[in-house]
Design a protein around this motif. Structure first.
Motif, PDB file in Angstrom:
ATOM      1  N   GLU A  34     -27.522  -4.323  85.465  1.00  0.00           N
ATOM      2  CA  GLU A  34     -26.095  -4.066  85.431  1.00  0.00           C
ATOM      3  C   GLU A  34     -25.399  -4.738  86.606  1.00  0.00           C
ATOM      4  O   GLU A  34     -24.311  -5.278  86.461  1.00  0.00           O
ATOM      5  CB  GLU A  34     -25.834  -2.555  85.451  1.00  0.00           C
ATOM      6  CG  GLU A  34     -26.167  -1.857  84.152  1.00  0.00           C
ATOM      7  CD  GLU A  34     -25.691  -0.425  84.131  1.00  0.00           C
ATOM      8  OE1 GLU A  34     -25.366   0.106  85.210  1.00  0.00           O
ATOM      9  OE2 GLU A  34     -25.634   0.156  83.041  1.00  0.00           O
ATOM     10  N   ARG A  37     -18.119  -0.972  84.476  1.00  0.00           N
ATOM     11  CA  ARG A  37     -17.186  -1.003  83.343  1.00  0.00           C
ATOM     12  C   ARG A  37     -15.798  -1.462  83.785  1.00  0.00           C
ATOM     13  O   ARG A  37     -15.081  -2.131  83.035  1.00  0.00           O
ATOM     14  CB  ARG A  37     -17.102   0.378  82.678  1.00  0.00           C
ATOM     15  CG  ARG A  37     -16.384   1.435  83.506  1.00  0.00           C
ATOM     16  CD  ARG A  37     -16.364   2.795  82.838  1.00  0.00           C
ATOM     17  NE  ARG A  37     -15.491   3.718  83.531  1.00  0.00           N
ATOM     18  CZ  ARG A  37     -15.789   4.339  84.650  1.00  0.00           C
ATOM     19  NH1 ARG A  37     -16.972   4.112  85.219  1.00  0.00           N
ATOM     20  NH2 ARG A  37     -14.933   5.165  85.230  1.00  0.00           N
ATOM     21  N   GLU A  58     -15.939  -5.260  84.482  1.00  0.00           N
ATOM     22  CA  GLU A  58     -15.935  -6.012  83.221  1.00  0.00           C
ATOM     23  C   GLU A  58     -14.547  -6.035  82.596  1.00  0.00           C
ATOM     24  O   GLU A  58     -14.107  -7.060  82.063  1.00  0.00           O
ATOM     25  CB  GLU A  58     -16.946  -5.414  82.257  1.00  0.00           C
ATOM     26  CG  GLU A  58     -18.387  -5.635  82.688  1.00  0.00           C
ATOM     27  CD  GLU A  58     -19.375  -4.989  81.736  1.00  0.00           C
ATOM     28  OE1 GLU A  58     -18.957  -4.071  80.989  1.00  0.00           O
ATOM     29  OE2 GLU A  58     -20.545  -5.394  81.735  1.00  0.00           O
ATOM     30  N   SER A  59     -13.853  -4.900  82.648  1.00  0.00           N
ATOM     31  CA  SER A  59     -12.506  -4.824  82.084  1.00  0.00           C
ATOM     32  C   SER A  59     -11.563  -5.782  82.803  1.00  0.00           C
ATOM     33  O   SER A  59     -10.789  -6.515  82.167  1.00  0.00           O
ATOM     34  CB  SER A  59     -11.983  -3.397  82.178  1.00  0.00           C
ATOM     35  OG  SER A  59     -10.633  -3.320  81.749  1.00  0.00           O
ATOM     36  N   ASN A  76      -8.809   4.228  85.845  1.00  0.00           N
ATOM     37  CA  ASN A  76     -10.179   4.672  85.605  1.00  0.00           C
ATOM     38  C   ASN A  76     -10.649   5.698  86.629  1.00  0.00           C
ATOM     39  O   ASN A  76     -11.837   6.014  86.708  1.00  0.00           O
ATOM     40  CB  ASN A  76     -11.128   3.472  85.591  1.00  0.00           C
ATOM     41  CG  ASN A  76     -11.035   2.669  84.314  1.00  0.00           C
ATOM     42  OD1 ASN A  76     -11.711   2.958  83.333  1.00  0.00           O
ATOM     43  ND2 ASN A  76     -10.169   1.656  84.309  1.00  0.00           N
TER      44      ASN A  76
END
Length: 225
Positions: free
Chosen positions: A23, A54, A57-58, A88
């Motif tokens: 990751e 996450r 990546e966004s 987030n």
């Protein structure tokens, strides 16, 4: 001889380590590709690597630099990343060298007009928020930019949350007590804005800033009513 539990535990531990490593690599690769696309160095976007995968990546997938009119793509990326991180439930910690001295101590920096406009626009606020932000002292402006978190705004009233956040910091910076904060909160929105944008504590000869501020608030409210 190793017991089955030890072997299984070792395999699980190894699998988890491999997953974390994979990751991290995926996130790093996404950041590296973004840096190449924007024409900046990997170290310029190190602040992204502090975010959950996450969120990284966004940002890397959705950031659009085409609207950057002044060419300051990195500043636009930071402003965008700050908003995505807030949505987030995490905070962006910028580790850019220009935020620190050669000895590593934090120092205030001046945000450009475009950075301020991007910050306000990305949060869906209007020119009123921009005027308030621009009126703040440099160090307070920086604190707002770095610490404001719109993520907890359940009703979509980002402006009201922003106003309350700025008001709290502004009052504390003056060394005024909660009674002053409460009195300012009770004023009309227009009066609150004028007080925060125009009050000058430097004219307080006896050092009683709270009393001077209270009188100023009353004068502004009377004028607005």
């Amino acid at each position: 001889m190793a017991r089955d539990g030890d072997v299984l535990g070792g395999k699980l531990s190894k699998s988890l380590d491999e997953l974390v490593d994979s990751e991290f690599i995926e996130g790093s690769e996404a950041c590296t590709r973004l840096a190449a696309r924007l024409g900046v160095t990997n170290s310029d976007i190190d602040f992204l690597r502090e975010l959950p995968l996450r969120v990284q990546e966004s940002i890397c997938k959705n950031f659009d630099a085409s609207g950057t009119k002044d060419g300051d793509t990195l500043s636009r990326l930071k402003a965008y990343s700050r908003v995505v991180a807030a949505r987030n439930g995490v905070r962006l910690h910028e580790s850019s060298s220009r935020l620190r001295s050669n000895h590593g101590s934090s120092r205030s920096r001046a945000y450009s007009g475009n950075e301020l406009r991007s910050f306000v626009k990305d949060l869906g606020m209007d020119s009123t928020a921009l005027e308030l932000l621009e009126s703040l002292d440099q160090d307070l402006q920086e604190e707002v930019m770095e610490r404001f978190d719109a993520h907890g705004t359940k009703d979509g009233q980002v402006w009201q949350r922003f106003l309350a956040f700025v008001r709290g910091l502004w009052v504390r910076r003056l060394g005024a007590g909660p009674d002053i904060s409460g009195a300012l909160k009770e004023k009309s929105e227009a009066a609150q804005l004028e007080v925060m944008m125009r009050f000058d504590p430097s004219g307080t000869k006896d050092g009683n800033v709270s009393a001077r501020l209270m009188r100023f608030m009353d004068l502004v409210e009377d004028r607005k009513s």
